[in-house]
Design a protein around this motif. Structure first.
Motif, mmCIF file in Angstrom:
data_model
loop_
_atom_site.group_PDB
_atom_site.id
_atom_site.type_symbol
_atom_site.label_atom_id
_atom_site.label_comp_id
_atom_site.label_asym_id
_atom_site.label_seq_id
_atom_site.Cartn_x
_atom_site.Cartn_y
_atom_site.Cartn_z
ATOM 1 N N GLN A 60 35.563 29.559 36.729
ATOM 2 C CA GLN A 60 35.650 30.182 38.203
ATOM 3 C C GLN A 60 35.690 30.913 38.821
ATOM 4 O O GLN A 60 34.966 32.235 37.594
ATOM 5 N N LEU A 61 35.517 31.166 40.295
ATOM 6 C CA LEU A 61 35.802 32.617 41.217
ATOM 7 C C LEU A 61 36.806 32.463 41.859
ATOM 8 O O LEU A 61 37.693 31.899 41.749
ATOM 9 N N HIS A 62 37.218 33.792 41.989
ATOM 10 C CA HIS A 62 38.474 34.332 42.169
ATOM 11 C C HIS A 62 38.448 36.396 42.828
ATOM 12 O O HIS A 62 37.424 36.941 42.402
ATOM 13 N N PHE A 63 38.546 35.243 44.258
ATOM 14 C CA PHE A 63 38.681 36.382 45.198
ATOM 15 C C PHE A 63 39.274 37.504 46.269
ATOM 16 O O PHE A 63 40.552 36.901 45.545
ATOM 17 N N ILE A 64 39.482 38.618 45.904
ATOM 18 C CA ILE A 64 40.630 39.674 46.653
ATOM 19 C C ILE A 64 40.781 40.116 47.188
ATOM 20 O O ILE A 64 38.781 41.218 46.714
ATOM 21 N N TYR A 65 40.878 40.217 48.399
ATOM 22 C CA TYR A 65 40.733 41.164 49.456
ATOM 23 C C TYR A 65 41.303 42.340 50.074
ATOM 24 O O TYR A 65 42.673 41.741 50.064
ATOM 25 N N GLU A 66 41.494 43.535 49.830
ATOM 26 C CA GLU A 66 42.251 44.101 50.191
ATOM 27 C C GLU A 66 41.272 45.663 51.284
ATOM 28 O O GLU A 66 40.596 45.570 50.708
ATOM 29 N N VAL A 67 42.532 45.154 52.346
ATOM 30 C CA VAL A 67 42.040 46.874 53.206
ATOM 31 C C VAL A 67 43.641 47.859 52.723
ATOM 32 O O VAL A 67 44.420 48.026 52.968
ATOM 33 N N LEU A 85 45.243 48.107 63.160
ATOM 34 C CA LEU A 85 44.909 47.703 62.140
ATOM 35 C C LEU A 85 45.805 47.157 61.072
ATOM 36 O O LEU A 85 46.262 47.919 60.231
ATOM 37 N N TRP A 86 45.433 45.714 59.945
ATOM 38 C CA TRP A 86 46.589 45.803 59.220
ATOM 39 C C TRP A 86 45.910 46.270 57.638
ATOM 40 O O TRP A 86 44.408 46.184 57.775
ATOM 41 N N THR A 87 47.127 46.221 57.147
ATOM 42 C CA THR A 87 46.522 47.050 55.790
ATOM 43 C C THR A 87 47.491 46.168 54.592
ATOM 44 O O THR A 87 48.119 45.998 55.357
ATOM 45 N N GLY A 88 46.855 45.973 53.187
ATOM 46 C CA GLY A 88 47.149 45.224 52.526
ATOM 47 C C GLY A 88 46.221 44.660 52.271
ATOM 48 O O GLY A 88 44.994 45.029 51.568
ATOM 49 N N CYS A 89 47.017 43.682 50.750
ATOM 50 C CA CYS A 89 46.414 42.435 49.935
ATOM 51 C C CYS A 89 46.073 41.207 49.574
ATOM 52 O O CYS A 89 47.112 40.878 50.461
ATOM 53 N N VAL A 90 44.506 40.447 50.052
ATOM 54 C CA VAL A 90 45.126 39.042 50.622
ATOM 55 C C VAL A 90 44.470 38.566 48.759
ATOM 56 O O VAL A 90 43.141 39.250 48.912
ATOM 57 N N VAL A 91 44.760 37.650 47.908
ATOM 58 C CA VAL A 91 44.283 36.944 46.962
ATOM 59 C C VAL A 91 44.142 35.785 47.165
ATOM 60 O O VAL A 91 45.037 34.904 47.929
ATOM 61 N N MET A 92 43.270 35.275 46.831
ATOM 62 C CA MET A 92 42.303 34.301 47.082
ATOM 63 C C MET A 92 42.685 32.704 46.226
ATOM 64 O O MET A 92 42.607 33.718 44.927
ATOM 65 N N PRO A 93 42.765 31.530 45.757
ATOM 66 C CA PRO A 93 42.989 31.062 44.807
ATOM 67 C C PRO A 93 41.927 30.796 44.615
ATOM 68 O O PRO A 93 40.909 30.960 44.997
ATOM 69 N N PRO A 94 41.598 30.906 42.611
ATOM 70 C CA PRO A 94 40.532 29.928 43.059
ATOM 71 C C PRO A 94 39.933 29.082 42.663
ATOM 72 O O PRO A 94 40.235 28.540 43.343
ATOM 73 N N VAL A 95 38.507 29.243 43.227
ATOM 74 C CA VAL A 95 37.786 27.994 43.120
ATOM 75 C C VAL A 95 37.292 27.433 41.989
ATOM 76 O O VAL A 95 36.141 28.203 41.334
ATOM 77 N N GLU A 96 36.836 26.492 41.720
ATOM 78 C CA GLU A 96 36.643 26.021 40.230
ATOM 79 C C GLU A 96 34.699 25.060 40.223
ATOM 80 O O GLU A 96 34.652 24.729 41.569
ATOM 81 N N PHE A 97 33.609 26.186 39.336
ATOM 82 C CA PHE A 97 32.562 24.871 40.220
ATOM 83 C C PHE A 97 32.220 24.272 38.415
ATOM 84 O O PHE A 97 32.599 25.500 37.785
ATOM 85 N N SER A 98 31.971 23.364 38.434
ATOM 86 C CA SER A 98 30.603 23.205 36.816
ATOM 87 C C SER A 98 28.988 23.242 36.964
ATOM 88 O O SER A 98 28.330 22.525 38.200
ATOM 89 N N ILE A 99 28.252 24.151 36.081
ATOM 90 C CA ILE A 99 26.965 23.345 35.940
ATOM 91 C C ILE A 99 26.845 22.559 35.422
ATOM 92 O O ILE A 99 27.497 22.594 33.921
ATOM 93 N N VAL A 100 26.332 21.807 35.593
ATOM 94 C CA VAL A 100 25.749 20.543 34.849
ATOM 95 C C VAL A 100 24.329 20.024 34.661
ATOM 96 O O VAL A 100 23.639 20.855 35.625
ATOM 97 N N ARG A 101 23.707 19.248 33.303
ATOM 98 C CA ARG A 101 22.405 18.942 33.223
ATOM 99 C C ARG A 101 22.371 17.686 34.395
ATOM 100 O O ARG A 101 22.679 17.193 34.678
#
Length: 101
Positions: A60-67, A85-101
Motif C-alpha cells: 500500500q502507498l499512502h500520501f499525506i500532503y501538508e502545507v 494561500l491555503w494551509t492545511g493537511c490532505v490525507v490521501m486514501p491508501p492505494v494498494e498494488f500487488s507484485i506478482v510473478r
C-alpha cells in the motif's frame, strides 16, 4: 511542496478555490544493481524516495500532503506570495498494488 526542480514555471502546484488538481508521481519499478526489485518515486528535492528489496505480495502507498506556511525561495521574496494561500493537511486514501510473478 510537490514540485521537482525545474528551470521555469511555478515553484509549487496550485489550484483556484473550488477547483481540483491531479498530482502525478512518475515512479519506476525496476531491478537495481544488486538484482533487487525496487520502486523509485521522485521527490520535491530533485531526488527519489526508494523502496528497496521488494518481494512478491501486496503493498500500500499512502500520501499525506501538508502545507504549513506559504512557500518561499531565495528567488521569490515572501511578499510576492499570494495572501490567499491555503494551509492545511490532505490525507490521501491508501492505494494498494500487488507484485506478482
Amino acid at each position: 511542496m510537490m514540485r521537482l526542480w525545474v528551470s521555469e514555471g511555478a515553484l509549487y502546484y496550485s489550484a483556484m478555490p473550488g477547483a481540483s488538481t491531479f498530482f502525478v508521481l512518475d515512479s519506476r519499478l525496476y531491478r537495481n544493481f544488486l538484482n533487487q526489485l525496487q520502486l523509485a518515486i521522485p521527490n520535491e528535492a530533485g531526488g527519489f524516495w526508494y523502496f528497496r528489496n521488494l518481494k512478491l505480495g501486496k503493498y500500500q502507498l499512502h500520501f499525506i500532503y501538508e502545507v504549513a506556511t506559504a512557500p518561499t525561495t531565495m528567488y521569490q521574496p515572501e511578499d510576492s506570495v499570494s495572501e490567499n494561500l491555503w494551509t492545511g493537511c490532505v490525507v490521501m486514501p491508501p492505494v494498494e498494488f500487488s507484485i506478482v510473478r
